[in-house]
Design a protein around this motif. Structure first.
Motif, PDB file in Angstrom:
ATOM      1  N   GLY A 128       9.302 -46.737  20.334  1.00 46.46           N
ATOM      2  CA  GLY A 128       9.820 -46.873  21.785  1.00 46.46           C
ATOM      3  C   GLY A 128      11.246 -46.956  21.765  1.00 46.46           C
ATOM      4  N   ASP A 129      11.893 -47.246  20.603  1.00 48.79           N
ATOM      5  CA  ASP A 129      13.273 -47.444  20.913  1.00 48.79           C
ATOM      6  C   ASP A 129      13.970 -46.281  20.579  1.00 48.79           C
ATOM      7  OD1 ASP A 129      12.721 -50.391  21.149  1.00 48.79           O
ATOM      8  OD2 ASP A 129      12.760 -50.876  18.978  1.00 48.79           O
ATOM      9  N   LEU A 130      13.325 -45.065  20.285  1.00 41.62           N
ATOM     10  CA  LEU A 130      14.142 -44.062  19.862  1.00 41.62           C
ATOM     11  C   LEU A 130      14.807 -43.490  21.230  1.00 41.62           C
ATOM     12  CD1 LEU A 130      11.582 -42.465  17.071  1.00 41.62           C
ATOM     13  CD2 LEU A 130      14.012 -43.824  16.976  1.00 41.62           C
ATOM     14  N   SER A 131      15.889 -42.911  21.296  1.00 48.77           N
ATOM     15  CA  SER A 131      16.501 -42.397  22.397  1.00 48.77           C
ATOM     16  C   SER A 131      16.822 -40.841  22.313  1.00 48.77           C
ATOM     17  CB  SER A 131      17.795 -43.127  22.655  1.00 48.77           C
ATOM     18  OG  SER A 131      18.741 -42.717  21.534  1.00 48.77           O
ATOM     19  N   ASN A 132      16.997 -40.156  23.454  1.00 52.28           N
ATOM     20  CA  ASN A 132      16.971 -38.639  23.486  1.00 52.28           C
ATOM     21  C   ASN A 132      18.346 -38.113  23.002  1.00 52.28           C
ATOM     22  OD1 ASN A 132      14.260 -38.076  24.478  1.00 52.28           O
ATOM     23  ND2 ASN A 132      14.798 -39.328  25.966  1.00 52.28           N
ATOM     24  N   SER A 133      18.176 -37.093  22.481  1.00 50.44           N
ATOM     25  CA  SER A 133      19.834 -36.314  22.137  1.00 50.44           C
ATOM     26  C   SER A 133      20.003 -35.276  23.364  1.00 50.44           C
ATOM     27  CB  SER A 133      19.548 -35.612  20.849  1.00 50.44           C
ATOM     28  OG  SER A 133      20.654 -34.591  20.642  1.00 50.44           O
ATOM     29  N   LEU A 134      21.207 -34.998  23.469  1.00 52.94           N
ATOM     30  CA  LEU A 134      21.408 -33.956  24.368  1.00 52.94           C
ATOM     31  C   LEU A 134      21.028 -32.545  23.696  1.00 52.94           C
ATOM     32  CD1 LEU A 134      25.308 -34.929  25.570  1.00 52.94           C
ATOM     33  CD2 LEU A 134      22.919 -34.921  26.871  1.00 52.94           C
ATOM     34  N   ARG A 135      20.614 -32.487  22.561  1.00 54.50           N
ATOM     35  CA  ARG A 135      19.995 -31.043  21.882  1.00 54.50           C
ATOM     36  C   ARG A 135      18.607 -31.386  22.359  1.00 54.50           C
ATOM     37  NH1 ARG A 135      20.283 -29.145  15.709  1.00 54.50           N
ATOM     38  NH2 ARG A 135      19.093 -27.131  16.159  1.00 54.50           N
ATOM     39  N   GLY A 136      18.174 -30.311  23.077  1.00 57.71           N
ATOM     40  CA  GLY A 136      16.845 -30.197  23.648  1.00 57.71           C
ATOM     41  C   GLY A 136      15.635 -30.614  22.559  1.00 57.71           C
TER      42      GLY A 136
END
Length: 489
Positions: free
Chosen positions: A46-54
């Protein structure tokens, strides 16, 4: 599962771990220096964030220095090979450069293209009320959501937790496959697809939703092989879809031609995912670029197919309405004379009264049986045609043939009686001019009645009164008119 990244003395020091999104429990990151010092950081899913790489997530590394020799990434319960195959270290996320903004712009344009068919479908459905229009809209929405959730736009627009987008992507994928199967099931024309294949498409839709929901909700049940089994379970759906389109093309389906063109890149992308996902020695490939091309083709060709089907159905309905109108007119017309018949006057009498036709005259040819007996029915028919032409309506008169030699006139206006009487008297000259070989004059008797504007007399009542007056005219010697100026006078 452990991954080791070597840090060379000349390498750019990384700050983040990036990898493909898929269900996992936690990520533990260790920076190990050459002197044995260890720095560690841990992140739950739940702590992992998203990258701008799809489709990628990112997590911050513990401090990496020039003395760092290795970075160890430990994944707790990874559920897909791509999470391990695509992992890499980088000093930063994708920069908001011109190339990234251009790719985002292209994705936004593609999303806008997918939105346009929804507007057309809303207009089509109001006219057609066909289920394939709704399923095409559902398919379009699912493709639009796939683009928004699986691309870098998700990090910009939503910024949801990475694992939330992961299970959303899984469910949306199943929803896309199910709606595509239902669209094909309802879109291909009747008799252009084998019933067994049409029925199989329904099962495919249910199976796709079951697979995606169960895999998203329970990603760790059979974790070592679940991802492979999940991918392989879509193979029958792909086969049935290809067989359905091929069978429809063989049977001459016009709709299938648009589907074959529109879905070809999507089928290729699905085939790449399937083959690389279940073959152990191949690196998994989701073929996203091919998928985006497929979305563009789907927008272009299947929307054209829906429009083409709309026009075909509309032409069929217009033809059916035209035929119905023709049959309706034929059922209300006398075949011999072309005048309207008894059915027409009975069904539309209230409308005629509302238009002001309140005078009704019943007209009968005198001694018509004698004409048939002496000259034959062919001459008798010609007499009836000549009479009908004489009685032909003007804006103030409507003429009907009730059968045999009996006719009805509906007349409106203050001079209604005069108009009807002129037509009766014109019969003799008209028949003589049309049939000079006829050796006798043809006359007619008529009974006529009128109703007041405030009275609601029906056709049966007025006809009965006029018919009784016609009988009186016959008894009085024929070739004359009996009338009442006001009903009941």
């Amino acid at each position: 599962m452990l991954l080791r990244f070597d840090i060379g003395p000349d390498d750019t020091l990384p700050r983040y771990l990036f990898s493909r999104r898929s269900a996992l429990q936690a990520v533990h990151l260790l920076a190990i220096d050459r002197d044995g010092a260890i720095r560690q950081s841990s992140f739950s899913s739940g702590d992992l964030s998203n990258s701008l790489r799809g489709g990628y997530f990112k997590s911050s590394l513990p401090e990496v220095t020039r003395n760092t020799q290795y970075v160890i990434a430990a994944f707790d319960l990874p559920s897909h090979r791509m999470t391990l195959e695509r992992a890499y270290l980088s000093q930063s996320d994708l920069p908001l450069s011109g190339s990234l903004l251009r790719s985002f712009l292209l994705l936004a344009i593609l999303a806008g293209m997918l939105s346009m068919p929804l507007i057309f479908n809303a207009a089509f459905y109001r006219i057609l009320n066909e289920p394939f229009v709704l399923w095409h809209s559902t398919l379009t929405i699912s493709l639009l959501l796939t683009i928004l959730v699986s691309s870098g736009l998700a990090a910009v627009l939503f910024d949801l937790p990475a694992m939330t987008l992961s299970w959303m992507t899984t469910i949306i994928f199943g929803f896309t496959v199910a709606s595509g199967a239902m669209f094909t099931h309802s879109f291909i024309e009747p008799e252009r697809l084998h019933p067994a294949l049409r029925q199989a498409l329904l099962y495919c839709a249910v199976w796709a939703m079951f697979l995606s929901i169960s895999h998203a909700v329970f990603p760790f049940v059979a974790r070592p092989i679940q991802s492979t089994l999940y991918t392989a379970a879509f193979a029958p759906i792909l086969v049935i879809f290809v067989l359905s389109v091929a069978d429809a093309l063989r049977r001459g389906s016009r709709a299938a031609k648009f589907q074959a063109l529109g879905y070809m890149p999507v089928i290729l992308a699905g085939s790449v995912r399937l083959v690389t996902g279940i073959t152990p020695w191949l690196e998994s490939n989701d073929a996203m670029l091919l998928f985006y091309m497929g979305c563009a083709c789907e927008v272009l060709f299947t929307t054209l197919g829906v429009a083409d089907r709309f026009m075909a159905i509309r032409r069929q309905r217009d033809s059916a309405r035209f035929e119905a109108d023709v049959f309706e007119r034929l059922s209300e017309s006398d075949a011999l004379t072309g005048l309207l018949n008894r059915r027409a006057i009975e069904q539309n009498f209230e409308m005629y009264r509302a238009e002001g036709y309140r005078a009704l005259a019943v007209l009968d040819l005198d001694h018509f049986k004698k004409i048939n007996d002496v000259y034959g029915h062919g001459i008798g028919d010609e007499v009836l045609k000549a009479v009908a032409e004489t009685l032909q309506a003007d804006p103030q008169v409507r003429a009907f043939r009730l059968g045999g030699e009996e006719f009805v006139l509906l007349v409106r206006g203050e001079d209604a009686q005069l108009r009807a009487e002129r037509r009766r008297q014109a019969i003799t000259a008209a028949v003589a001019a049309a049939l000079p070989e006829l050796g006798q004059a043809v006359t007619a008797s008529m009974g006529m009645t009128n109703s007041r504007p405030d009275e609601d007399a029906g056709f049966a009542e007025l006809y009965k009164q006029a018919d009784r007056l016609l009988y009186d005219a016959k008894l009085a010697g024929r070739n004359r008119t009996k009338l009442t100026l006001v009903q009941g006078a």
